[in-house]
Design an enzyme around this catalytic site. Structure first.
Site, PDB file in Angstrom:
ATOM      1  N   ASN A  10       0.866  -1.178   0.000  1.00  0.00           N
ATOM      2  CA  ASN A  10       0.000   0.000   0.000  1.00  0.00           C
ATOM      3  C   ASN A  10       0.903   1.228   0.000  1.00  0.00           C
ATOM      4  O   ASN A  10       1.510   1.548   1.016  1.00  0.00           O
ATOM      5  CB  ASN A  10      -0.876  -0.055   1.268  1.00  0.00           C
ATOM      6  N   TRP A  11       0.963   1.873  -1.167  1.00  0.00           N
ATOM      7  CA  TRP A  11       1.882   3.021  -1.287  1.00  0.00           C
ATOM      8  C   TRP A  11       1.321   4.280  -0.633  1.00  0.00           C
ATOM      9  O   TRP A  11       2.008   5.287  -0.526  1.00  0.00           O
ATOM     10  CB  TRP A  11       2.176   3.295  -2.769  1.00  0.00           C
ATOM     11  N   SER A 203       3.488  -2.300  10.250  1.00  0.00           N
ATOM     12  CA  SER A 203       4.944  -2.351  10.402  1.00  0.00           C
ATOM     13  C   SER A 203       5.538  -3.715  10.038  1.00  0.00           C
ATOM     14  O   SER A 203       6.480  -4.173  10.682  1.00  0.00           O
ATOM     15  CB  SER A 203       5.343  -1.937  11.815  1.00  0.00           C
ATOM     16  N   GLY A 224       2.861  -1.252   4.246  1.00  0.00           N
ATOM     17  CA  GLY A 224       2.904   0.161   3.890  1.00  0.00           C
ATOM     18  C   GLY A 224       4.325   0.590   3.565  1.00  0.00           C
ATOM     19  O   GLY A 224       4.835   0.378   2.473  1.00  0.00           O
ATOM     20  N   GLY A 225       4.986   1.173   4.557  1.00  0.00           N
ATOM     21  CA  GLY A 225       6.315   1.768   4.354  1.00  0.00           C
ATOM     22  C   GLY A 225       7.302   0.866   3.624  1.00  0.00           C
ATOM     23  O   GLY A 225       7.992   1.313   2.687  1.00  0.00           O
TER      24      GLY A 225
HETATM   25  P1  PGA Z   1       2.926   0.169   7.603  1.00  0.00           P
HETATM   26  O1  PGA Z   1       1.465   0.373   6.985  1.00  0.00           O
HETATM   27  O2  PGA Z   1       3.458  -1.137   7.022  1.00  0.00           O
HETATM   28  O3  PGA Z   1       3.709   1.351   7.132  1.00  0.00           O
HETATM   29  O4  PGA Z   1       2.781   0.073   9.063  1.00  0.00           O
HETATM   30  C1  PGA Z   1       0.579  -0.702   6.841  1.00  0.00           C
HETATM   31  C2  PGA Z   1      -0.736  -0.235   6.284  1.00  0.00           C
HETATM   32  O5  PGA Z   1      -1.196   0.849   6.651  1.00  0.00           O
HETATM   33  O6  PGA Z   1      -1.365  -0.929   5.464  1.00  0.00           O
END
Ligand code: PGA
Length: 244
Positions: A10-11, A203, A224-225
């Protein structure tokens, strides 16, 4: 059991056309039961679908409107995402629930619109830190599922992502025991529990991906990140893909 492993990136609100070389760097193993997906911002969806051609990477949306078309300035419909090349769409992400006041009934309407357009909705659920500390995590998530699941909850056209809100973008991850307990609890509330893929998100990074997949009820990750960095995303794919 026919659950697919899905590693979804998820960018969020990141990405320019110059970043599309990313797709050539992603290595998708040839396991039939593993899918790799990137959800770029809507501005990049069509170009991402083009850039991903031949790489084995699927592309998806980050949100959709519940209606097919109409006077909804700034929104995009599931059918438009599909037209731009999407196979999946994230709905009910906690950032949408928080920033845009989306309620469970909105999430359900979006999920149903996604299915009607031929997209697989990835329905996000997860408790806040306060809710976890109050011992309400399982009840909160059960309530979200009851309100957000589409009426036609065909397991092949539905993915759930458990994302504890306090673990998103914070570097904090739920403990392996907590993830195991939450995923087992979530499965109890699904109409077709043994065939529905349930992802973990919050995370996820190369260093914790393998221990999360080792859990029987975790069928992949919403990242995400770490999905913005090809080396990290490849390492997460390997951690999950190696087991499928
Ligand atoms: P994150 O985001 O991996 O940066 O914690 C996950 C998400 O919101 O889908």
């Amino acid at each position: 059991m026919t659950r697919t492993t899905l590693i979804a990136g998820n960018w969020k609100m990141h990405g320019r056309r110059a970043d599309l070389a990313f797709f050539n760097e992603i290595r998708v193993p040839e396991a039939k039961s593993l899918k790799v997906l990137i959800c770029p911002p809507a501005t990049l969806l069509a170009a991402s679908a083009e850039a991903a051609r031949g790489t084995g990477v699927l592309v998806g949306g980050q949100d959709c409107h519940a209606e097919t078309s109409g006077a909804h300035t700034g929104d995009v419909s599931a059918a438009m995402l599909r037209d731009a090349g999407a196979s999946h769409v994230i709905v009910g992400h906690s950032e949408r629930r928080q920033d845009h006041g989306e309620r469970d009934c909105d999430v359900r309407a979006k999920a149903e619109a996604a299915q009607a357009a031929g997209l697989v909705p990835i329905i996000c659920v997860g408790e806040t830190r306060d809710q976890r500390e109050a011992g309400e995590a399982e009840a909160v998530v059960a309530r979200q599922l009851a309100g957000s699941l589409p009426k036609q909850a065909n397991a092949q056209h539905l993915v759930i992502a458990y994302e504890p809100v306090w673990a998103i973008g914070t570097g904090l991850t739920a403990s392996v025991d907590d993830v195991a307990a939450m995923h087992a609890s979530i499965r109890k509330h699904l109409p077709d529990p043994s065939n529905t893929s349930v992802l973990y998100g919050g995370s996820v990074k190369p260093g914790n991906a393998a221990e999360l997949l080792a859990l029987v009820d975790v069928d992949g990750a919403l990242v995400g990140g770490a999905s913005l960095k090809p080396a990290d995303f490849n390492a997460i794919i390997r951690a999950f893909g190696g087991q499928s």
